[in-house]
Design a protein around this motif. Structure first.
Motif, PDB file in Angstrom:
ATOM      1  N   PRO A   1       0.810  -1.215   0.000  1.00 40.39           N
ATOM      2  CA  PRO A   1       0.000   0.000   0.000  1.00 40.39           C
ATOM      3  C   PRO A   1       0.845   1.268   0.000  1.00 40.39           C
ATOM      4  CG  PRO A   1      -0.982  -1.618   1.458  1.00 40.39           C
ATOM      5  CD  PRO A   1       0.346  -2.186   1.017  1.00 40.39           C
ATOM      6  N   ALA A   2       1.979   1.268   0.688  1.00 37.05           N
ATOM      7  CA  ALA A   2       2.835   2.451   0.713  1.00 37.05           C
ATOM      8  C   ALA A   2       3.409   2.743  -0.670  1.00 37.05           C
ATOM      9  CB  ALA A   2       3.961   2.265   1.724  1.00 37.05           C
ATOM     10  N   THR A   3       3.855   1.705  -1.373  1.00 34.03           N
ATOM     11  CA  THR A   3       4.363   1.909  -2.732  1.00 34.03           C
ATOM     12  C   THR A   3       3.241   2.367  -3.653  1.00 34.03           C
ATOM     13  OG1 THR A   3       6.105   0.257  -2.431  1.00 34.03           O
ATOM     14  CG2 THR A   3       5.492   0.793  -4.689  1.00 34.03           C
ATOM     15  N   SER A   4       2.052   1.796  -3.478  1.00 36.81           N
ATOM     16  CA  SER A   4       0.912   2.215  -4.287  1.00 36.81           C
ATOM     17  C   SER A   4       0.590   3.691  -4.068  1.00 36.81           C
ATOM     18  CB  SER A   4      -0.313   1.351  -3.958  1.00 36.81           C
ATOM     19  OG  SER A   4      -1.409   1.701  -4.782  1.00 36.81           O
ATOM     20  N   ARG A   5       0.693   4.160  -2.833  1.00 33.63           N
ATOM     21  CA  ARG A   5       0.457   5.584  -2.568  1.00 33.63           C
ATOM     22  C   ARG A   5       1.472   6.452  -3.299  1.00 33.63           C
ATOM     23  NH1 ARG A   5      -0.521   3.494   2.635  1.00 33.63           N
ATOM     24  NH2 ARG A   5      -2.739   3.618   3.184  1.00 33.63           N
ATOM     25  N   SER A   6       2.710   6.002  -3.343  1.00 34.55           N
ATOM     26  CA  SER A   6       3.735   6.743  -4.065  1.00 34.55           C
ATOM     27  C   SER A   6       3.427   6.783  -5.557  1.00 34.55           C
ATOM     28  CB  SER A   6       5.117   6.108  -3.835  1.00 34.55           C
ATOM     29  OG  SER A   6       5.497   6.200  -2.484  1.00 34.55           O
ATOM     30  N   ILE A   7       2.972   5.659  -6.093  1.00 31.24           N
ATOM     31  CA  ILE A   7       2.597   5.614  -7.509  1.00 31.24           C
ATOM     32  C   ILE A   7       1.426   6.556  -7.774  1.00 31.24           C
ATOM     33  CG2 ILE A   7       1.640   4.124  -9.318  1.00 31.24           C
ATOM     34  CD1 ILE A   7       3.237   1.808  -7.991  1.00 31.24           C
ATOM     35  N   ALA A   8       0.452   6.551  -6.867  1.00 34.09           N
ATOM     36  CA  ALA A   8      -0.697   7.449  -7.016  1.00 34.09           C
ATOM     37  C   ALA A   8      -0.256   8.901  -7.079  1.00 34.09           C
ATOM     38  CB  ALA A   8      -1.683   7.242  -5.872  1.00 34.09           C
ATOM     39  N   ARG A   9       0.651   9.294  -6.207  1.00 30.79           N
ATOM     40  CA  ARG A   9       1.123  10.683  -6.213  1.00 30.79           C
ATOM     41  C   ARG A   9       1.804  11.022  -7.537  1.00 30.79           C
ATOM     42  NH1 ARG A   9       2.195   9.532  -0.616  1.00 30.79           N
ATOM     43  NH2 ARG A   9       4.309   8.842  -1.107  1.00 30.79           N
ATOM     44  N   ILE A  10       2.569  10.084  -8.065  1.00 27.36           N
ATOM     45  CA  ILE A  10       3.292  10.323  -9.313  1.00 27.36           C
ATOM     46  C   ILE A  10       2.324  10.556 -10.468  1.00 27.36           C
ATOM     47  CG2 ILE A  10       4.749   9.219 -11.055  1.00 27.36           C
ATOM     48  CD1 ILE A  10       6.219   7.840  -8.702  1.00 27.36           C
ATOM     49  N   VAL A  11       1.364   9.647 -10.640  1.00 27.82           N
ATOM     50  CA  VAL A  11       0.485   9.753 -11.807  1.00 27.82           C
ATOM     51  C   VAL A  11      -0.540  10.880 -11.649  1.00 27.82           C
ATOM     52  CG1 VAL A  11       0.840   7.330 -12.415  1.00 27.82           C
ATOM     53  CG2 VAL A  11      -1.132   7.965 -11.013  1.00 27.82           C
ATOM     54  N   GLN A  12      -0.969  11.126 -10.421  1.00 30.07           N
ATOM     55  CA  GLN A  12      -1.904  12.234 -10.196  1.00 30.07           C
ATOM     56  C   GLN A  12      -1.233  13.577 -10.452  1.00 30.07           C
ATOM     57  OE1 GLN A  12      -3.143  11.217  -6.228  1.00 30.07           O
ATOM     58  NE2 GLN A  12      -4.888   9.989  -6.917  1.00 30.07           N
ATOM     59  N   ALA A  13       0.047  13.682 -10.132  1.00 28.80           N
ATOM     60  CA  ALA A  13       0.774  14.918 -10.412  1.00 28.80           C
ATOM     61  C   ALA A  13       0.868  15.169 -11.913  1.00 28.80           C
ATOM     62  CB  ALA A  13       2.173  14.861  -9.804  1.00 28.80           C
ATOM     63  N   GLY A  14       0.839  14.088 -12.699  1.00 27.92           N
ATOM     64  CA  GLY A  14       0.861  14.225 -14.152  1.00 27.92           C
ATOM     65  C   GLY A  14      -0.497  14.467 -14.761  1.00 27.92           C
ATOM     66  N   GLY A  15      -1.560  14.413 -13.937  1.00 24.00           N
ATOM     67  CA  GLY A  15      -2.895  14.711 -14.427  1.00 24.00           C
ATOM     68  C   GLY A  15      -3.834  13.533 -14.559  1.00 24.00           C
ATOM     69  N   ALA A  16      -3.393  12.332 -14.166  1.00 23.32           N
ATOM     70  CA  ALA A  16      -4.226  11.141 -14.311  1.00 23.32           C
ATOM     71  C   ALA A  16      -5.051  10.870 -13.063  1.00 23.32           C
ATOM     72  CB  ALA A  16      -3.355   9.918 -14.606  1.00 23.32           C
TER      73      ALA A  16
END
Length: 281
Positions: free
Chosen positions: A96-111
């Motif tokens: 879940p912690a890695t998934s949160r990091s992935i979420a931040r990355i893609v959301q910052a790009g607009g997804a």
């Protein structure tokens, strides 16, 4: 019809892509930098080659990442760098912690972000494999696989629920396989393997076959499971639980990495030697 960009069609990913096509969707992959085996799998699954990642991202409504867990963050970053603004689904075996990091990355790009976790073998027939989904946009992804054979299941609650159930499930399945192989290696080292098998036959009659199946079924893909054990250990640690079980399991699979390109699955006896002395194929 939706357009799904699949990153990347390995054994699992190709079957997931084929399931998307079975539901009438266009499924793209990017051949740039990929080897002959990936080309073969993508062709067999009927996936459409977009050529480059940039072209895939530009054409896709949904990007679905199915890759080894150690690569999940980099894959997300490469998609975000191309300003993808559709739905990004991470279907990898990550904490879940890695998934949160992935979420931040893609959301910052607009997804928009949907957490995912795949339980079961490559979905070549119905009833074997589930794609768990969680997050606000999970219900937008579920219909993409409504006709099977991959079954999409939406979980309520935390955004990272899909990763959490994947970690909990694999903690037992893959963790217990590592344990039973290590037990057989210990018995071999102490000269009591035959006696242990005889005792198991009397009191734990499923374990002799389970240990053999663990060796044959995991050896050639053990290299992929090292990162998954690290993610499971991080999940236990994050929950305040001991994480040593799965760090040790990761070491078991790390010692088996030499079997990656083996022409045939090894026996439990061969795996025991590898775990003890590095005498693999």
């Amino acid at each position: 019809m939706a357009t799904i960009g699949l990153l990347h069609p390995g054994e699992m990913g190709a079957s997931v892509g084929a399931s998307g096509r079975n539901n009438g969707h266009r499924v793209l992959w990017a051949s740039e930098g990929r080897g002959a085996d990936t080309h073969r799998r993508a062709a067999a699954a009927g996936l459409e080659d977009a050529g480059t990642l940039a072209a895939l991202v530009a054409a896709s409504d949904v990007v679905l990442s199915v890759c080894p867990p150690h690569a999940a963050l980099d894959v997300a970053g490469s998609v975000a760098a191309r300003e993808f603004r559709g739905i990004y689904v991470d279907g990898n075996a990550v904490s879940p912690a890695t998934s949160r990091s992935i979420a931040r990355i893609v959301q910052a790009g607009g997804a928009a972000y949907v957490d995912g976790g795949i339980i079961g073998p490559p979905p070549d027939k119905s009833g074997t494999t589930r794609l768990y989904l969680s997050g606000r946009d999970a219900e937008r992804v579920r219909p993409l696989f409504a006709a099977g054979p991959l079954e999409a299941v939406v979980l309520t609650g935390d955004l990272m629920a899909a990763s959490a159930i994947k970690m909990a499930y694999a903690a037992w399945t893959k963790g217990s396989q590592a344990l039973v192989m290590a037990v057989r290696a210990l018995a071999a080292a102490e000269g009591v393997d035959e006696a242990l098998l005889a005792e198991w036959a009397r009191s734990q009659p499923d374990l002799p076959k389970r240990s053999e199946n663990a060796a044959k079924g995991t050896a050639r893909k053990a290299w992929r499971w090292v990162g998954e054990m690290d993610e499971i250990a991080a999940t236990f640690q994050g929950a305040g639980l001991p994480d040593g079980f799965h760090r040790a399991a990761g070491d078991v699979y790390r010692r088996m990495a030499s079997y990656k390109d083996a022409p045939a699955a090894p026996s439990m006896e061969d795996v025991a030697k590898t775990l003890l002395h590095g005498e693999g194929s």
